[in-house]
Motif scaffolding. Sequence first.
Motif, PDB file in Angstrom:
ATOM      1  N   TYR A 198       0.842  -1.201   0.000  1.00 10.76           N
ATOM      2  CA  TYR A 198       0.000   0.000   0.000  1.00 10.76           C
ATOM      3  C   TYR A 198       0.880   1.255   0.000  1.00 10.76           C
ATOM      4  CZ  TYR A 198      -4.138  -2.769   0.657  1.00 10.76           C
ATOM      5  OH  TYR A 198      -5.166  -3.656   0.433  1.00 10.76           O
ATOM      6  N   ASP A 223      -9.838  -0.748  -2.775  1.00 10.71           N
ATOM      7  CA  ASP A 223      -8.419  -0.417  -3.010  1.00 10.71           C
ATOM      8  C   ASP A 223      -7.963   0.941  -2.482  1.00 10.71           C
ATOM      9  OD1 ASP A 223      -8.105  -2.876  -4.107  1.00 10.71           O
ATOM     10  OD2 ASP A 223      -8.238  -2.196  -6.182  1.00 10.71           O
ATOM     11  N   TYR A 224      -8.828   1.650  -1.780  1.00 10.26           N
ATOM     12  CA  TYR A 224      -8.324   2.851  -1.109  1.00 10.26           C
ATOM     13  C   TYR A 224      -9.135   3.140   0.146  1.00 10.26           C
ATOM     14  CZ  TYR A 224     -11.934   6.363  -2.058  1.00 10.26           C
ATOM     15  OH  TYR A 224     -13.097   7.083  -2.055  1.00 10.26           O
ATOM     16  N   THR A 242      -3.648   3.859  -0.535  1.00  7.43           N
ATOM     17  CA  THR A 242      -4.086   3.165  -1.756  1.00  7.43           C
ATOM     18  C   THR A 242      -3.272   1.904  -1.992  1.00  7.43           C
ATOM     19  OG1 THR A 242      -2.830   4.894  -2.862  1.00  7.43           O
ATOM     20  CG2 THR A 242      -5.154   4.888  -3.255  1.00  7.43           C
ATOM     21  N   LYS A 243      -3.950   0.949  -2.602  1.00  5.18           N
ATOM     22  CA  LYS A 243      -3.266  -0.302  -2.934  1.00  5.18           C
ATOM     23  C   LYS A 243      -2.422  -0.073  -4.175  1.00  5.18           C
ATOM     24  CE  LYS A 243      -4.192  -5.153  -3.384  1.00  5.18           C
ATOM     25  NZ  LYS A 243      -5.090  -6.169  -3.843  1.00  5.18           N
ATOM     26  N   THR A 318       1.804  -0.705   8.947  1.00  4.70           N
ATOM     27  CA  THR A 318       1.088   0.358   8.231  1.00  4.70           C
ATOM     28  C   THR A 318       0.429   1.289   9.264  1.00  4.70           C
ATOM     29  OG1 THR A 318      -0.826  -1.096   8.051  1.00  4.70           O
ATOM     30  CG2 THR A 318       0.650  -0.981   6.137  1.00  4.70           C
ATOM     31  N   THR A 382      -5.493  -1.994   7.406  1.00  2.00           N
ATOM     32  CA  THR A 382      -5.263  -1.324   6.121  1.00  2.00           C
ATOM     33  C   THR A 382      -6.052  -2.031   5.020  1.00  2.00           C
ATOM     34  OG1 THR A 382      -3.072  -0.683   6.838  1.00  2.00           O
ATOM     35  CG2 THR A 382      -3.453  -0.658   4.462  1.00  2.00           C
ATOM     36  N   ARG A 383      -6.043  -3.356   5.068  1.00  4.20           N
ATOM     37  CA  ARG A 383      -6.738  -4.135   4.035  1.00  4.20           C
ATOM     38  C   ARG A 383      -8.257  -4.094   4.231  1.00  4.20           C
ATOM     39  NH1 ARG A 383      -1.615  -5.126   4.788  1.00  4.20           N
ATOM     40  NH2 ARG A 383      -0.442  -5.773   2.951  1.00  4.20           N
TER      41      ARG A 383
END
Length: 482
Positions: A198, A223-224, A242-243, A318, A382-383
């Motif tokens: 990320y 993805d964000y 963002t990924k 993260t 984060t995911r």
Amino acid sequence: MENKEKKIRVVIVGGSVAGLTLAHCLGKSNIEYVVLESNCDIAPEVGASIGILTNGARILDQLGIFDDILDVIEPLVKATFWAENGKLIMENESPQIIHDRHGYPISFFDRQVLLEILYNRLGENQDRVYTGKRVVKVEHLPNKVLVHCKDQSVIEGDIVVGADGVRSTVRQEMWRYMESIGMEKEVKEEKGILSSEYSCVFGISAATLGLVPGYCHRTYEKDYSSLTIAGKDSRVFWFLFTKMDRVYAGSEIPRFSDEDMEKHLAQYSEKPITDTIPFSAIYQSAVSKTFLALEEGFHKKWCMDRFVCIGDSAHKMTPNMGQGGNSAIESAASLANHLTQLVRNSSNGGITLEDVKNCLNKFQTARQPRAEGIYTKANALTRLEACATLKNRLMALHALPYLKSYHIDRMTKTLVGAERLEYIPLPPRASNCTMPLHTQSGLPEKDKETPWIRAISTTPLIGCAMAAKSFMGSTMGAFGRI
Ligand SMILES: Cc1cc2nc3c(=O)[nH]c(=O)nc-3n(C[C@H](O)[C@H](O)[C@H](O)COP(=O)(O)OP(=O)(O)OC[C@H]3O[C@@H](n4cnc5c(N)ncnc54)[C@H](O)[C@@H]3O)c2cc1C
């Protein structure tokens, strides 16, 4: 024959969150130390912010520093969560509830200010902090370490602490030493640990119409995700996570130019921070902004003989959970507890290399399970927030509104069982709350989730079924709201 010493001298490499906190902790224990910081300025303006949560705040309060932080922050009281189309996922008073439960507000402010406070509060010990000292090499001898700086100076100590961040020179030198004593295999494994999936643009902006001090906003989408905090005097701290296109291994982690950043930000300009505020409203008024790839890596080997690593040089996570710096503070406190024991237990004989090794190994064994638990949760968050999988998406966008206390309880779990300085009493704030510190609880105990919540977070199919059941049973109807 090995030298027996009465005292130890600790060379701390890196004068940031981990290094300066350790300096305070050792100072309170009368352990001799020096801090070597490569920057010429101990508190550089790098445009970053930091959130101090209960686990870090409690230790800073033990050190007599937390009142200074209270002076510069607006306590967080409310959190709102938004979907990509600007619809509210949920809002709650989780920051206020966390404050009431654990005694400390969630405190967001400039990271530069934290470093200033940490340095200023060293008082007469400031003369143990040397700036402009870039460490380039560490020589490990049987009875001491020699820490070499770029300016040709050499500093002698009994222990060298790598508090020098994710690209730690001390760690590199520890690996070099391990290779010299036949531990090439272990070093090879450690070298492959860092990766990045990320990226993050983070910034600080001036007051933005509609953002209320003490409120934080999160937006979740595929993805964000974004996090925006309105702090004291309406100063806005923001993050866009963002990924990236793939997972990058340590040596290939990308670096971004200002041009990359502007192009990247433009893609998100219309994304909602709230239902009325687009992302462009905050980033266009930014006083600073930075684009970087977020590294992740949990090292198994934190110490070897007279070497030890803490903070990002040991556990790089993260930032979505706001735990990197707080965990660095906890690691500093835990190491200080162990070094204090080492000195106190050695009154009649001096301290041998064997004593140092035992002490550092005990520190690593004691500290790693909790640090790894938080590391795992931070990276998972984060995911979850970027809806990385179907189950993440279900959880973030659909199940969370029904799981208000679950969300807060998860946070409590990481805060209640943290490290503390064992040789300084707990301050009143740490006890005047509904859920005071309990060092035997919290992570890494097994989650005490209800079975159906566990199902959502572990099994996509069951998760779908349960979420659907939950939606149908709701008079509001989740899809009607999102
Ligand atoms: C975008 C973002 C947001 C974050 N938000 C939060 C948050 O809200 N809450 C939180 O708790 N954490 C947060 N973090 C994480 C937090 O910033 C870090 O985990 C924390 O700063 C780690 O501190 P450290 O002292 O271990 O390392 P660092 O802060 O990296 O400090 C290392 C120090 O060592 C010095 N140094 C490096 N090499 C040498 C050398 N060879 N010789 C001498 N000195 C050297 C550097 O100059 C630096 O001062 C965030 C991180 C990011 C990227």
